[in-house]
Design a protein around this motif. Sequence first.
Motif, mmCIF file in Angstrom:
data_model
loop_
_atom_site.group_PDB
_atom_site.id
_atom_site.type_symbol
_atom_site.label_atom_id
_atom_site.label_comp_id
_atom_site.label_asym_id
_atom_site.label_seq_id
_atom_site.Cartn_x
_atom_site.Cartn_y
_atom_site.Cartn_z
ATOM 1 N N LEU A 1 59.020 -29.487 10.989
ATOM 2 C CA LEU A 1 57.817 -29.561 11.831
ATOM 3 C C LEU A 1 57.165 -30.926 11.718
ATOM 4 C CD1 LEU A 1 55.566 -28.295 13.569
ATOM 5 C CD2 LEU A 1 54.516 -27.514 11.464
ATOM 6 N N LEU B 1 56.797 -33.613 14.694
ATOM 7 C CA LEU B 1 55.438 -33.947 15.109
ATOM 8 C C LEU B 1 55.207 -35.454 15.020
ATOM 9 C CD1 LEU B 1 52.698 -32.700 15.869
ATOM 10 C CD2 LEU B 1 52.128 -32.863 13.466
ATOM 11 N N ASP C 1 40.492 -10.598 -7.945
ATOM 12 C CA ASP C 1 40.434 -9.612 -6.871
ATOM 13 C C ASP C 1 40.201 -8.220 -7.439
ATOM 14 O OD1 ASP C 1 41.082 -11.800 -5.373
ATOM 15 O OD2 ASP C 1 43.228 -11.378 -5.518
ATOM 16 N N PHE D 1 36.637 -9.785 3.077
ATOM 17 C CA PHE D 1 36.994 -9.278 1.754
ATOM 18 C C PHE D 1 38.446 -9.566 1.395
ATOM 19 C CE2 PHE D 1 33.762 -6.558 3.637
ATOM 20 C CZ PHE D 1 32.728 -6.832 2.773
ATOM 21 N N LEU D 2 38.974 -10.727 1.841
ATOM 22 C CA LEU D 2 40.348 -11.059 1.513
ATOM 23 C C LEU D 2 40.416 -11.641 0.108
ATOM 24 C CD1 LEU D 2 41.737 -12.615 4.771
ATOM 25 C CD2 LEU D 2 42.024 -10.318 3.886
ATOM 26 N N THR D 3 41.657 -11.688 -0.440
ATOM 27 C CA THR D 3 41.834 -12.347 -1.740
ATOM 28 C C THR D 3 41.896 -13.857 -1.511
ATOM 29 O OG1 THR D 3 44.196 -12.307 -1.550
ATOM 30 C CG2 THR D 3 43.181 -10.385 -2.527
ATOM 31 N N ILE D 4 41.734 -14.606 -2.593
ATOM 32 C CA ILE D 4 41.692 -16.063 -2.472
ATOM 33 C C ILE D 4 42.997 -16.582 -1.883
ATOM 34 C CG2 ILE D 4 41.553 -18.202 -3.778
ATOM 35 C CD1 ILE D 4 39.843 -16.707 -5.786
ATOM 36 N N ARG D 5 44.117 -16.003 -2.356
ATOM 37 C CA ARG D 5 45.407 -16.466 -1.873
ATOM 38 C C ARG D 5 45.555 -16.206 -0.379
ATOM 39 N NH1 ARG D 5 50.638 -15.386 -2.139
ATOM 40 N NH2 ARG D 5 50.318 -13.177 -2.440
ATOM 41 N N TYR E 1 43.092 -16.116 1.783
ATOM 42 C CA TYR E 1 42.285 -17.119 2.502
ATOM 43 C C TYR E 1 43.075 -18.407 2.633
ATOM 44 C CZ TYR E 1 37.961 -14.467 2.496
ATOM 45 O OH TYR E 1 37.007 -13.539 2.722
ATOM 46 N N LEU E 2 43.689 -18.823 1.500
ATOM 47 C CA LEU E 2 44.485 -20.049 1.527
ATOM 48 C C LEU E 2 45.599 -19.923 2.541
ATOM 49 C CD1 LEU E 2 44.952 -21.149 -2.171
ATOM 50 C CD2 LEU E 2 43.994 -22.462 -0.310
ATOM 51 N N THR E 3 46.252 -18.755 2.550
ATOM 52 C CA THR E 3 47.352 -18.540 3.481
ATOM 53 C C THR E 3 46.867 -18.639 4.921
ATOM 54 O OG1 THR E 3 48.148 -16.995 1.838
ATOM 55 C CG2 THR E 3 49.303 -17.033 3.937
ATOM 56 N N PHE F 1 46.296 -22.188 5.794
ATOM 57 C CA PHE F 1 47.590 -22.855 5.875
ATOM 58 C C PHE F 1 48.284 -22.499 7.183
ATOM 59 C CE2 PHE F 1 52.156 -22.780 4.569
ATOM 60 C CZ PHE F 1 52.317 -24.140 4.521
ATOM 61 N N LEU G 1 46.674 -24.186 10.081
ATOM 62 C CA LEU G 1 47.053 -25.601 10.141
ATOM 63 C C LEU G 1 48.443 -25.749 10.744
ATOM 64 C CD1 LEU G 1 46.383 -28.526 9.240
ATOM 65 C CD2 LEU G 1 47.613 -28.025 7.155
ATOM 66 N N VAL G 2 49.364 -24.895 10.276
ATOM 67 C CA VAL G 2 50.741 -24.996 10.770
ATOM 68 C C VAL G 2 50.788 -24.698 12.260
ATOM 69 C CG1 VAL G 2 53.006 -23.918 10.643
ATOM 70 C CG2 VAL G 2 51.801 -24.538 8.557
ATOM 71 N N LEU H 1 49.566 -27.661 14.159
ATOM 72 C CA LEU H 1 50.574 -28.712 14.179
ATOM 73 C C LEU H 1 51.697 -28.360 15.136
ATOM 74 C CD1 LEU H 1 50.785 -29.628 10.399
ATOM 75 C CD2 LEU H 1 49.753 -30.943 12.222
ATOM 76 N N LEU H 2 52.053 -27.059 15.163
ATOM 77 C CA LEU H 2 53.108 -26.613 16.076
ATOM 78 C C LEU H 2 52.694 -26.853 17.517
ATOM 79 C CD1 LEU H 2 54.583 -23.258 14.778
ATOM 80 C CD2 LEU H 2 55.792 -25.350 15.352
ATOM 81 N N LEU I 1 50.627 -29.037 18.578
ATOM 82 C CA LEU I 1 50.672 -30.478 18.817
ATOM 83 C C LEU I 1 52.117 -30.936 19.036
ATOM 84 C CD1 LEU I 1 48.491 -32.595 18.883
ATOM 85 C CD2 LEU I 1 49.018 -33.151 16.524
ATOM 86 N N ALA I 2 53.047 -30.312 18.272
ATOM 87 C CA ALA I 2 54.436 -30.746 18.360
ATOM 88 C C ALA I 2 55.078 -30.271 19.649
ATOM 89 C CB ALA I 2 55.214 -30.218 17.161
#
Lengths: 220, 671
Positions: free
Chosen positions: A110, A114, A213, B646-650, B652-654, B657, B660-661, B664-665, B667-668
């Motif tokens: 990707l 890009l 959690d 009420f999500l877990t931290i991971r 939220y990060l996911t 992420f 963002l992906v 970017l997709l 945009l690509a």
Amino acid sequence: MNGLTFDIAHLLAGSLVLISFMMLYQDRLFALINVFALHAVVLALSVAWQAYIQDAHHLYITAAIALVFKAIVIPVGLHRIIQRLGIHRDIETAVGIGPTMLAGIGLVTLSMVLMLRVTPEADPLAREDLAFALSIILLGLLVMVTRRNAVSQVVGFMSLENGLVLAATGAKGMPLVVEISVAFSILIAFIVIGVFLFRIRERFDSVDIGALDDYRGERR
Amino acid sequence: MNSTVALLLCGPAAFLASAIMAAAASRLAAATRLVYGATLAISAVLLVTAASHLAGNLGEASATLPLGLPWTGARFRLDGLSAFFLVVVNFGGTITSLYGLGYGRHESQPHRVLPFYPAFLAGMNLVVLANDAFSFLLSWEFMSLASWALVMAHHRDEANRRAGYIYLVMASFGTMALLLAFGLLAGPAGTYAFDAMRTAHPDRFAAGAVLVLMLLGAGSKAGLVPLHAWLPLAHPAAPSHVSALMSGIMTKVAIYGFIRVVFDLLGEPAWWSGVAVLLIGGVTAVLGILHALMEKDLKRLLAYSTIENIGVIFASLGLALAFKANAMPSAAALAFTAALFHVLNHSFFKSLLFFGAGAVLSATGERDMEKLGGLIHRLPVTSFVFLIGCVSISALPPFNGFASEWLVFQAILRSPELPQWGLKVIVPAVGGMLALSAALAAACFVKTFGITFLGRARSAAVERAHEVDRWSLAAMAVLAAFCLLAGILPGFVIDSLSTVTLPLVGERMPVQMAQPWLSIVPIAESRSSYNGLLVLVFITVSASLAAFFIHRFASHALRRGIAWGCGFPDAVPAAQYTAVSFAQPIRRVFGGFAFRSRETVDMPAPGALEPARLKVEMHDVAWEVFYQPITGAIDFATERLNHLQFLTIRRYLTLVFLYLVILLLVLALWP
């Protein structure tokens, strides 16, 4: 720019991506930190090479900062933290290695597609450099997402920052102040996260963030 | 900086100062008198300044203050249009403050009203003066919030809290629409000064979008159907003099916003923009007055009647747009003048009627017409002036309502000259709707006056009622006098409006004061003319003659009746004609589609002891069709999105992420 300097810059940036991949499949914490230290060493080499070919002497300082802090201070600090926490025997991945590697390959594809699309008129070295840097950033994020242990999330974050530094040094004319401030903010983030690790550990007897959690009464 | 504009800007500053003073001193006994006295004086000065500017035809004046957006500043400008609306706003402010001097003493919690009242006046003045989008929106929102605080003055009442909530939501929605409209007008360069917007002509698509957004933004504040739902809740919830300001004046400020953008900033209109405004205006007029007819709460009835009048004004503005788009400036000037004249008139009689409702409320404590009745014996002066208000709003000559609605119909009669077939068909149809709404308005106010003031008292509170204080009576008397004056001197008003119409539609109506005997001739002598004075003289003479003949020549023969019958058919007041029974025939005719009303008769079997019941079921169609699906969708979405809290931290990060992906997709892969 002659072919050899370009090739060496390319080689160093490419090996950074390769080391990011290596980070993806380390399931032991010590191994992960060692790979991270290797990552930082290669970053320092890459930055120093950029300093040499761009004739930008301040980049040597950036390279030195990367070498001292990221390749030595932070890995040593993390080693100590892991030993004090007694989690060096832990094996952890939240997602299996195979899917993670596939996702990583997808992310690199990707970022290549890009970058090659949006920067057709840029200088070819900067172009390749940016593509590699974006891959490293995305792979660092992937490490953060696929791990459950707080220490490995820190490592993912640090490798993400390495990608930022690579992008910054590839572009000509980036002032030293910016890099120094980025480096220091990373160091401070490291300290803060370290303090938090111990706080979390004191409270929950674990640095598995799943414990947080559980504390909130949530299912995983 | 121009001295007139400087003086006019001192007004809002003085209002704000008195608001702060009121906040500090609102618990003192003299605070009511002090605050309303101050606002009375300030509004009077502003009124005189604006009126002299309008009458003197002094052109434009502007000022820029170093506030607001750094590269635009806070710009203010006084031209014909803003001078006219300043006259409306500050006449309302003056007369309401006069009324407040008396009515305000009945207020149980003056500290909830006094600080916001001057702030509300300041906001309305600033909206009318603003000359850039930023100051306009800021003043608009300030006006909304100040009036919201006044709606919430009696917040212990559950219904008032609901009204305040709905008002706040609708006001935010309206401001959002205005924000988007100004964004489109500013264009990619982002020039928020009105002067720059005036010279930049947006393309057709953008112009259409701006028109729709203005109908949403200004229309929700003015009360266009189907954005009216908040109005009959919020206007009656405020104290009565504030209801008068909100209904009589604030809706006019919304109309000002519409005119300023659509007639001034947007440049040449397209002919279909007239169609949209006309149709919405016509529907609003009919539905507003039908709702008013079904209502038995005095203040809510008046609020619904405001919706009807807003509909008439918007229909007239739509007509002006259609004429303007077809290069018929004289007809456009006629329609536009009619709209502005009705703006002025409605501010007169709606304030008068709300004051009357407030007087009834403070004398009896009742707003429900089914519990009033026979007040003409208890409140003779209030009844008289309220009657004048009712006659004016029912558009009966020689009062002012007739003059302006007559002008509207004169403009409609020029529609055959329009080239587009769409307009040729739609304008007479809208004319029919307006005629229907005028007739229904007359019925509505026959009901209002008859049930409230005539007949016999339906509750004990009415029997103990006493005439209200002199300040209130004076305010109502002044308004009644103005209703009559504007009705017999329409030529004066029309001529004063020429400075407003000339720059906006490119033409003015013929000079009316030059006509003999105060006649008005909107188009040509051969087509139509109206003379309010003549009608007044005729009505006075014929009524006096009739009274004289009845008293002089009626039969003096002795008649016998039942002892103590007093001419009443039944001794029980509850057996009188009620508001609901008065409205029943009209409900039977229109209720089926306007309210989806259903009547069910529950007749007990012969010999059973329970009473027979007649149940009437009515729906607010606009509420069910437009609002409930939206609130339902929002509820559904928030219920679904609630998990994200009420999500877990991971996770939220996911999420970050993945987002963002995906970006970017995009945009690509973007071509």
